[in-house]
Design a protein around this motif. Sequence first.
Motif, PDB file in Angstrom:
ATOM      1  N   ASP A 173       0.822  -1.210   0.000  1.00  0.00           N
ATOM      2  CA  ASP A 173       0.000   0.000   0.000  1.00  0.00           C
ATOM      3  C   ASP A 173       0.857   1.261   0.000  1.00  0.00           C
ATOM      4  O   ASP A 173       0.543   2.232  -0.694  1.00  0.00           O
ATOM      5  N   SER A 174       1.943   1.263   0.777  1.00  0.00           N
ATOM      6  CA  SER A 174       2.785   2.463   0.844  1.00  0.00           C
ATOM      7  C   SER A 174       3.503   2.711  -0.485  1.00  0.00           C
ATOM      8  O   SER A 174       3.584   3.859  -0.935  1.00  0.00           O
ATOM      9  N   ILE A 175       3.977   1.661  -1.125  1.00  0.00           N
ATOM     10  CA  ILE A 175       4.639   1.811  -2.424  1.00  0.00           C
ATOM     11  C   ILE A 175       3.628   2.257  -3.466  1.00  0.00           C
ATOM     12  O   ILE A 175       3.885   3.179  -4.256  1.00  0.00           O
ATOM     13  N   GLU A 176       2.451   1.641  -3.491  1.00  0.00           N
ATOM     14  CA  GLU A 176       1.403   2.017  -4.445  1.00  0.00           C
ATOM     15  C   GLU A 176       0.993   3.475  -4.264  1.00  0.00           C
ATOM     16  O   GLU A 176       0.818   4.202  -5.241  1.00  0.00           O
ATOM     17  N   GLU A 177       0.839   3.905  -3.028  1.00  0.00           N
ATOM     18  CA  GLU A 177       0.443   5.292  -2.762  1.00  0.00           C
ATOM     19  C   GLU A 177       1.539   6.265  -3.186  1.00  0.00           C
ATOM     20  O   GLU A 177       1.252   7.321  -3.765  1.00  0.00           O
TER      21      GLU A 177
END
Length: 93
Positions: A25-29
């Motif tokens: 989620d952090s990489i995607e965001e």
Amino acid sequence: MTLTKADIIARVYANGQLTKAEAADSIEESLRLIKEALGSGDEVLVSGFGKWSVRDKNQRRGRNPQTGDPLTLPPRRVVTFRPSRVLKAKIQP
């Protein structure tokens, strides 16, 4: 070797501070924010890494590689990347 998004997520997860889902989620965001900024014409600066920006390219003459016929290539926008001095120093032999 190519470093993929899945590899980055796996390495962030391997640090042990985030679950695999949180790492993804952090990489995607992060990537979504970068794409959004570039899409609106803003520059993205990551200190110690580099700067992405969007540049307009003018219409230009070209040719069809199969037939050799001349053609006109339309104007377009391209993303450019300029590495920081820190990154340049790391990759120089």
